[in-house]
Scaffold this active site. Structure first.
Site, short mmCIF file in Angstrom:
data_model
loop_
_atom_site.label_atom_id
_atom_site.label_comp_id
_atom_site.label_asym_id
_atom_site.label_seq_id
_atom_site.Cartn_x
_atom_site.Cartn_y
_atom_site.Cartn_z
N LYS A 55 -2.45 -2.97 7.84
CA LYS A 55 -3.73 -2.66 8.46
C LYS A 55 -3.98 -3.54 9.67
O LYS A 55 -3.67 -4.73 9.66
CB LYS A 55 -4.87 -2.85 7.44
CG LYS A 55 -4.99 -1.74 6.43
CD LYS A 55 -6.25 -1.92 5.59
CE LYS A 55 -6.45 -0.75 4.64
NZ LYS A 55 -7.68 -0.93 3.83
N HIS A 94 -2.60 2.72 -6.01
CA HIS A 94 -3.20 1.51 -5.44
C HIS A 94 -3.48 0.47 -6.52
O HIS A 94 -3.47 -0.73 -6.25
CB HIS A 94 -4.49 1.85 -4.70
CG HIS A 94 -4.87 0.82 -3.67
ND1 HIS A 94 -4.11 0.58 -2.55
CD2 HIS A 94 -5.91 -0.05 -3.62
CE1 HIS A 94 -4.68 -0.38 -1.83
NE2 HIS A 94 -5.76 -0.78 -2.47
N ARG A 145 -0.73 -1.97 -6.76
CA ARG A 145 -0.83 -3.08 -5.80
C ARG A 145 -1.79 -4.15 -6.32
O ARG A 145 -1.51 -5.35 -6.23
CB ARG A 145 -1.31 -2.54 -4.44
CG ARG A 145 -1.65 -3.59 -3.40
CD ARG A 145 -1.97 -2.90 -2.08
NE ARG A 145 -2.83 -3.69 -1.21
CZ ARG A 145 -2.38 -4.60 -0.34
NH1 ARG A 145 -1.09 -4.85 -0.24
NH2 ARG A 145 -3.24 -5.25 0.44
N TYR A 157 -9.41 -11.44 -7.02
CA TYR A 157 -8.47 -11.32 -8.13
C TYR A 157 -8.68 -12.42 -9.17
O TYR A 157 -8.29 -12.26 -10.33
CB TYR A 157 -7.03 -11.33 -7.60
CG TYR A 157 -6.72 -10.07 -6.84
CD1 TYR A 157 -6.49 -8.86 -7.50
CD2 TYR A 157 -6.69 -10.06 -5.45
CE1 TYR A 157 -6.24 -7.70 -6.80
CE2 TYR A 157 -6.44 -8.90 -4.74
CZ TYR A 157 -6.21 -7.72 -5.42
OH TYR A 157 -5.98 -6.57 -4.73
N ARG A 189 0.87 -1.17 0.00
CA ARG A 189 0.00 0.00 0.00
C ARG A 189 0.91 1.22 0.00
O ARG A 189 2.02 1.18 0.52
CB ARG A 189 -0.90 0.02 1.24
CG ARG A 189 -1.82 -1.20 1.36
CD ARG A 189 -2.60 -1.13 2.66
NE ARG A 189 -3.52 -2.25 2.79
CZ ARG A 189 -3.22 -3.42 3.39
NH1 ARG A 189 -2.00 -3.58 3.92
NH2 ARG A 189 -4.10 -4.39 3.46
N HIS A 241 -3.88 -9.78 3.43
CA HIS A 241 -5.33 -9.88 3.58
C HIS A 241 -5.67 -10.80 4.75
O HIS A 241 -5.09 -11.88 4.88
CB HIS A 241 -5.97 -10.44 2.30
CG HIS A 241 -5.99 -9.47 1.18
ND1 HIS A 241 -6.18 -9.85 -0.14
CD2 HIS A 241 -5.86 -8.12 1.15
CE1 HIS A 241 -6.15 -8.78 -0.91
NE2 HIS A 241 -5.96 -7.73 -0.15
#
Length: 309
Positions: A187, A255, A258, A290, A164, A281
């Site tokens: 995150k 982004h 990424r 994806y 990120r 994730h």
């Protein structure tokens, strides 16, 4: 279950927010979003139940109370989209899970509540050639050579390591020169190990060599023109300029690089579990999006190339 203490709703909310920022170490903006969502929910309940709201009333909300709140958010003065309503419902579920763990008090109605259906947009990736153009072009841009090297290094980290932009800008002098693997905290305070390709390490080292400012171990390495910490908006603005110069679509953003990292790994034979770990994730379902991107790309190729299309 023992009788619950009549803890006022604002105190319950304050304890919940302390848990998010303290134990879970969520970002300040994330905690603020939870505060807004749960405050709105508790404010609605106070009016709906027509009683001072305390912990027992919060735990005892019936299904119709939850449904009334969701309907209010869909049709109230500030109408929310289905995606926003789902986000509110997710925040409420997190709030009630905290209550259950802390006070051993569960709500039987909430698991029965379903939010509106939301069609999640597919991640917008760029092609490999477009990604490489975005990374190479800064070196041909006018201005200070060290600024061009900086922009190339940041974009290389986004595409070559799937970072990120905030993660790339959080690197400090302690991280350079980059090793073959980089330990990142992303995150939710989650850490992950990210492989660093030699070409990415070289791009960062090239920037460090040209940067006119001292690299201290605890300070971010990426600097603004006047030596301050580099803001994400500067890189985002540079990419907007680059895509205009290169004729790239508006979906070409930092982004998107990424997303492209993940999509191109998948297309090259990477497995979902590995890509999930590389991206940081929490849920595999997030990474599975994806596969839809790759399928959509294949359908576009088929539609454009097949003689019967």
């Amino acid at each position: 279950m023992p009788a619950l203490q009549k803890i006022p709703a604002p105190e319950v909310l304050a304890l919940f927010l302390d848990h998010l920022s303290g134990e879970r170490r969520l970002a300040e903006k994330t905690v603020q979003a939870y505060q807004r969502d749960i405050s709105a929910f508790l404010g609605f309940l106070t009016n709906y139940l027509e009683t001072p709201l305390t912990l027992p009333e919060i735990v005892g909300v019936e299904a119709r109370g939850f449904r009334a709140y969701l309907a209010h958010r869909r049709r109230g003065e500030t109408v929310l989209s289905p995606a926003s309503v789902q986000r509110h419902l997710s925040a409420i579920r997190t709030f009630y899970r905290y209550i259950e763990r802390r006070w051993d008090a569960s709500n039987a109605a909430l698991p029965l509540i379903k939010g509106p259906r939301v069609k999640r947009p597919l991640p917008k990736a760029v092609s490999a050639s477009e990604a490489l153009k975005l990374i190479q072009e800064p070196l041909d841009s006018p201005g200070e050579p060290w600024v061009a090297a900086r922009n190339q290094a940041v974009l290389s980290l986004c595409y070559g390591a799937g970072l990120r932009i905030s993660e790339a800008l959080s690197l400090t002098g302690r991280d350079v020169p980059l090793a073959r693997q980089l330990m990142l905290t992303g995150k939710g305070g989650k850490t992950r190990l990210v492989p660093i390709l030699p070409v990415i390490g070289e791009a960062v080292s090239e920037y460090v060599r040209h940067c006119p400012y001292t690299m201290s171990p605890d300070a971010p390495i990426f600097r603004g023109a006047r030596g301050g910490v580099l803001r994400p908006e500067i890189i985002q603005g540079e990419v907007r300029r680059l895509r205009g110069a290169l004729g790239l679509p508006e979906s070409a953003t930092p982004h998107a690089l990424r997303h492209s990292f993940a999509t191109h790994l998948l297309a090259g034979g990477g497995d979902l579990r590995t890509i999930q770990k590389l991206l940081g994730h929490e849920s595999l379902s997030t990474t599975q999006r994806y596969t839809d991107v790759d399928a959509a790309r294949l359908m576009d190729i088929h539609a454009g190339a097949h003689p019967r299309a």
